[in-house]
Write a protein that holds these residues in place. Structure first.
Motif, PDB file in Angstrom:
ATOM      1  N   LEU A 160       0.830  -1.199   0.000  1.00  0.00           N
ATOM      2  CA  LEU A 160       0.000   0.000   0.000  1.00  0.00           C
ATOM      3  C   LEU A 160       0.863   1.247   0.000  1.00  0.00           C
ATOM      4  N   PRO A 164      -5.410   4.508   3.785  1.00  0.00           N
ATOM      5  CA  PRO A 164      -6.293   5.245   2.883  1.00  0.00           C
ATOM      6  C   PRO A 164      -6.761   6.576   3.478  1.00  0.00           C
ATOM      7  N   ARG A 165      -7.090   7.498   2.586  1.00  0.00           N
ATOM      8  CA  ARG A 165      -7.760   8.751   2.939  1.00  0.00           C
ATOM      9  C   ARG A 165      -9.228   8.618   2.575  1.00  0.00           C
ATOM     10  N   HIS A 183      -2.616  11.780   9.821  1.00  0.00           N
ATOM     11  CA  HIS A 183      -1.606  10.978   9.135  1.00  0.00           C
ATOM     12  C   HIS A 183      -0.202  11.492   9.440  1.00  0.00           C
ATOM     13  N   ARG A 278      -9.289   6.617  -0.985  1.00  0.00           N
ATOM     14  CA  ARG A 278      -8.229   7.043  -1.896  1.00  0.00           C
ATOM     15  C   ARG A 278      -6.880   6.507  -1.409  1.00  0.00           C
ATOM     16  N   THR A 279      -6.221   5.726  -2.246  1.00  0.00           N
ATOM     17  CA  THR A 279      -4.883   5.231  -1.949  1.00  0.00           C
ATOM     18  C   THR A 279      -4.305   4.663  -3.232  1.00  0.00           C
ATOM     19  N   GLU A 280      -3.175   3.976  -3.123  1.00  0.00           N
ATOM     20  CA  GLU A 280      -2.586   3.266  -4.260  1.00  0.00           C
ATOM     21  C   GLU A 280      -2.083   1.914  -3.773  1.00  0.00           C
TER      22      GLU A 280
END
Length: 289
Positions: A160, A164-165, A183, A278-280
């Protein structure tokens, strides 16, 4: 080892004490992560450059089974060995396996991979999602996976970009940017306790003897209107953030954060219509010669 890496649980009575994981809170986040991001996990399993369908799979740091069940969905004839340090997570995984009728295809193994490894067979595919950065000596773990795999077998490392946001940048209006401050408050803790988070695993895999055959970054942006689980995922995740960040937040930030976490209140995160995940996720596919 766990899929989403939630390493803190809310302890409002001792906000300055070292925060420790609560198994139920951690499991809930893992389950919600799997539910909300199921399509993204499926896209990763579909992308893997496999030469033949794997028959023996090992899921390292399986958590409550997000990867295990995604892999079985993709490869329904496979046998999966699911490995994790948490007996509670493995129990939860077995319960779900029984409900899905796939219990005979899954073997659960409690193990700490920083210690001596148990017998894990000779897999064609090893999957490690959000678990490698937890290892005390990840280079040793990579070498161990290389030796474990059958010749020609594939190792998939999924990591990750971070937790996540969920909130828009200008939310909540009373304290814009609150989530980012949470965060930031956790960043020092994570850097100290998980120094390998955010690592580029490509060179490490090559150094362990693998041939890296592919790397892919998958952006995640799931609108809250697409899944009722997004609100619950945001609630559990913000609780996790609060437990670790409380010592560094201002009193005003804490007041507004607690309003978001109050499920009976008018400002509850569950009542918001502007949530998104929202993340990657980045995946490396590496082959043993």
């Amino acid at each position: 080892m766990s899929h989403a890496s939630p390493h803190a649980a809310h302890d409002g009575a001792h906000p300055h004490a070292p925060h420790k994981p609560d198994a139920d809170d951690q499991a809930e986040i893992l389950d919600l992560d799997a539910e909300v991001l199921a399509e993204h996990i499926a896209s990763i399993t579909a992308w893997l450059p496999l030469e033949t369908k794997p028959r023996q799979i090992v899921d390292l740091g399986c958590g409550t089974g997000a990867g295990t069940f995604a892999l079985l969905s993709r490869f329904p004839d496979a046998q999966v060995t699911a490995v994790d340090t948490s007996a509670g997570h493995l129990t939860r995984l077995r319960t779900r396996a029984e409900a899905l009728g796939v219990a005979d295809q899954i073997r659960t193994v409690p193990a700490d991979l920083d210690a001596e490894w148990p017998e894990l067979g000779r897999p064609d595919l090893v999957w490690a999602s959000a678990s490698m950065h937890h290892m005390a000596d990840p280079d040793r773990t990579l070498r161990g996976v290389h030796d474990l795999l059958a010749p020609g077998g594939l190792f998939a490392v999924v990591e990750l970009a971070g937790f996540p946001r969920f909130l828009p940048a200008d939310a909540p209006p009373e304290r814009p940017g609150l989530e980012e401050r949470c965060h930031a408050a956790l960043a020092h803790h994570d850097a100290e306790h998980m120094p390998h988070r955010g690592a580029d695993w490509g060179p490490k895999l090559a150094a362990a003897g693998f041939t890296v055959e592919g790397e892919r970054t998958i952006p995640v942006n799931v609108d809250g209107s697409h899944s009722s689980a997004v609100g619950r995922y945001a609630l559990s995740s913000l609780k996790h953030l609060r437990s670790g960040a409380a010592h560094a937040l201002s009193p005003d930030d804490l007041i507004v954060l607690d309003q978001l976490l109050d499920t009976d209140g008018p400002h509850s995160v569950l009542r918001r219509g502007d949530l998104a995940v929202r993340t990657e996720r980045t995946v490396w596919a590496a082959r043993r010669a």
